[in-house]
Design an enzyme around this catalytic site. Structure first.
Site, PDB file in Angstrom:
ATOM      1  N   ASP A 217      20.716  20.881  74.181  1.00 36.97           N
ATOM      2  CA  ASP A 217      21.902  21.665  74.519  1.00 36.97           C
ATOM      3  C   ASP A 217      21.934  22.012  76.009  1.00 36.97           C
ATOM      4  OD1 ASP A 217      24.148  23.332  73.289  1.00 36.97           O
ATOM      5  OD2 ASP A 217      23.081  24.841  74.456  1.00 36.97           O
TER       6      ASP A 217
ATOM      7  N   GLU B  47      22.972  16.812  76.175  1.00 37.53           N
ATOM      8  CA  GLU B  47      24.351  17.245  76.382  1.00 37.53           C
ATOM      9  C   GLU B  47      24.494  17.484  77.878  1.00 37.53           C
ATOM     10  OE1 GLU B  47      27.582  20.743  75.409  1.00 37.53           O
ATOM     11  OE2 GLU B  47      25.483  21.242  75.722  1.00 37.53           O
TER      12      GLU B  47
HETATM   13  C1  GLC Z   1      26.645  23.865  74.280  1.00 36.97           C
HETATM   14  C2  GLC Z   1      27.050  23.899  72.826  1.00 36.97           C
HETATM   15  C3  GLC Z   1      28.038  25.018  72.629  1.00 36.97           C
HETATM   16  C4  GLC Z   1      27.376  26.320  73.003  1.00 36.97           C
HETATM   17  C5  GLC Z   1      26.783  26.267  74.406  1.00 36.97           C
HETATM   18  C6  GLC Z   1      25.819  27.379  74.644  1.00 36.97           C
HETATM   19  O1  GLC Z   1      27.681  23.545  75.113  1.00 36.97           O
HETATM   20  O2  GLC Z   1      27.548  22.658  72.429  1.00 36.97           O
HETATM   21  O3  GLC Z   1      28.545  25.060  71.324  1.00 36.97           O
HETATM   22  O4  GLC Z   1      28.305  27.364  72.924  1.00 36.97           O
HETATM   23  O5  GLC Z   1      26.061  25.087  74.645  1.00 36.97           O
HETATM   24  O6  GLC Z   1      24.638  27.151  73.940  1.00 36.97           O
END
Ligand code: GLC
Length: 525
Positions: free
Chosen positions: A198, A249
């Site tokens: 993440d 991500e």
């Molecule tokens: C990422 C996740 C999202 C979350 C954020 C904070 O972007 O996909 O859903 O709110 O991180 O952890």
């Protein structure tokens, strides 16, 4: 699938958002029992792997992305024993498992933060970003909008790039690194095939806390130091048998900087948000695909093709708007949507994303053609982004409709935690199964065919000549995909047979917003 390739290079990966997949215990919130009961849906769909959004103990200030304990399961979802059983059952069904690790921050309920908050001299303070002072240490704007510092009772400030319930960790501290390396091992030891990381580009911060200044390195986006974290993780995952994958991500506009995360000693793959946000326009799509292929080729990593996830407006809705792009800075909520057009394009986009070289992601419900629920009453909205940006991500997180004529559509026996549109009665798994014109049967056919089609595992793709507004490419000697993004029907190229079409053809013409997979005449004939 070609034997020589590790699975993550061309897998179809299905994102399960556990709160909304299936509810096994009747509390209106999805859970592991529900997922285990519905695993057959994923086998029938033919996907290769499941990515599980966070299921750890959490106060749910950000739907589980505020983790209080990375080595257990939140009681709302079940137990660690159930999670282990699910991993075993998924493997038995031929499905790989990916868990979500959130290293940028923890929950304010995490024991580290509780200790840090309780005592200004606690060594745990150094695991976070605490700063003294009368005024906020910086004017940084958070990832959800709003300020990034909250003041404690003893007058110090702590940093949170997201909500105050998600304090940022100090990745300069060896204790943070050691803890996450251990968490990684904890899940790899339990047999998971990969982790999704993440907010992967946000971990490191410039400790001098400079302002965000145009033309200067960003103080918390994509600092060079972050790569050392992933190199260490890669060294760990490489010690495990069976091709474990690290998937980041990484939201970065710069394709070259993005590709740095995919160097051979770092992450295996990262989500392609450039593709997700791209307009439904042939020229822009083609440029985006080329950019993606070039950036990945430079580091030898497989591209990924992502149309939707739990953070973005569902693509049936996006593609039904006049502006078909997606970006958090361009809030299109409530602007007119033509769901028929959006659905037609989403069907064509499925054939596009499932035939490009690399791995493809399917977000739960896209195989049912679900649209964004834009009619959630303000007092039912749970997403913390709503208060800060006026945009909610809840509309794409609505529980799945399985069967029946009315909500809760067998998702649960109770009222679902977010409301399902009554119109989804035609989009349930049951209603679509066996209907050859349904989105579900299109996904099933496309994924089955992708597995069996040698051209789709042949590596490169080659653009073919096409009319303006049309994308056409070949894979291998005799497979082609043609996507008509123009406003008029176009002639199909010479072909032996049509393998799959996203909508009815007009004789040998391809209507607007339609895609086909073709078998080309064997070369030289
Ligand atoms: C990422 C996740 C999202 C979350 C954020 C904070 O972007 O996909 O859903 O709110 O991180 O952890």
């Amino acid at each position: 699938m070609a034997e020589s390739q590790p699975w993550w290079r061309d897998a179809v990966i299905y994102q399960v958002y556990p709160r909304s997949f299936a509810d096994g215990d009747g509390d209106g919130i999805g859970d592991i029992a529900g997922i285990r009961r519905r695993l057959g849906h994923l086998s029938d769909l033919g996907v290769d792997a499941i990515w599980m959004s966070p299921w750890y103990p959490s106060p749910m200030a950000d739907a589980g992305y505020d983790v209080a304990d990375f080595r257990d399961i939140d009681p709302v979802f079940g137990t660690l024993a159930e999670a282990e059983a699910l991993i075993t059952e998924a493997h038995a069904a031929g499905l790989r498992m990916i868990v979500d690790i959130v290293p940028n921050h923890v929950s304010s309920a995490h024991p580290w933060f509780r200790k840090a908050l309780a005592d200004p001299r606690a060594p745990e303070r150094d695991l976070f970003w605490f700063r003294p002072g009368e005024t906020m240490p910086t004017a940084w704007v958070g990832e959800f909008g709003g300020t990034t510092w909250t003041r404690t009772a003893d007058g110090a400030w702590y940093l949170h790039l997201f909500t105050p319930e998600q304090p940022d960790l100090n990745w300069g501290h060896p204790g943070v690194r050691a803890e996450f390396e251990d968490i990684l091992r904890f899940w790899l030891d339990r047999g998971v095939d990969g982790v999704r990381i993440d907010s992967a580009a946000l971990l490191c911060k410039d400790p001098t806390l400079p302002p965000v200044t145009e033309g200067r390195p960003h103080p918390f986006h994509d600092l060079d130091e972050v790569h050392e974290v992933y190199r260490a993780w890669r060294r760990i995952s490489d010690t495990y048998p069976g091709d474990r994958a690290l998937i980041g991500e990484v939201w970065l506009p710069d394709a070259e900087r993005f590709a740095h995360y995919l160097r051979p000693d770092e992450l295996h793959a990262a989500f392609n948000f450039d593709f997700l946000g791209c307009a439904w326009e042939a020229g822009k799509m083609r440029a985006c695909i080329d950019r993606t292929l070039d950036a990945h080729a430079a580091v030898g990593a497989p591209p990924t093709w992502v149309l939707s996830n739990h953070d973005v407006t569902r693509h049936v809705t996006r593609y039904g708007r006049a502006d078909t792009t997606f970006s958090f800075d361009n809030n299109l909520d409530g602007t007119p949507v033509d769901l028929e057009q959006g659905t037609r394009r989403a069907r064509a986009a499925a054939l596009l994303s499932l035939s490009l070289p690399g791995a493809a992601y399917v977000y739960q419900g896209e195989e049912l053609g679900l649209w964004e629920n834009e009619n959630i009453a303000a007092d039912q909205i749970q997403d913390p982004m709503y208060a800060r940006r006026g945009h909610t991500r809840d509309g794409c997180r609505v529980p799945l409709p399985w069967s029946g004529d009315a909500p809760p559509f067998e998702f649960s026996t109770a009222e679902p935690w977010l409301p399902q549109p009554a119109e989804w009665k035609d989009r349930t798994v049951q209603a679509q199964t066996g209907d050859p014109s349904s989105m579900l049967e299109l996904y099933r056919a496309a994924i089955r065919m992708r597995r069996a089609e040698p051209g789709l595992h042949a590596g490169a793709m080659t653009w073919a000549d096409a009319a303006p507004g049309v994308l056409a490419y070949t894979r291998g000697p005799d497979f082609a995909c043609v996507v008509n993004m123009s406003g008029a029907a176009v002639a199909l190229p010479d072909h032996d047979s049509c393998l799959l079409a996203s909508g009815p053809l007009d004789g040998v013409r391809l209507p607007p917003d339609t895609a086909v997979w073709l078998r080309l005449p064997a070369r030289g004939q």
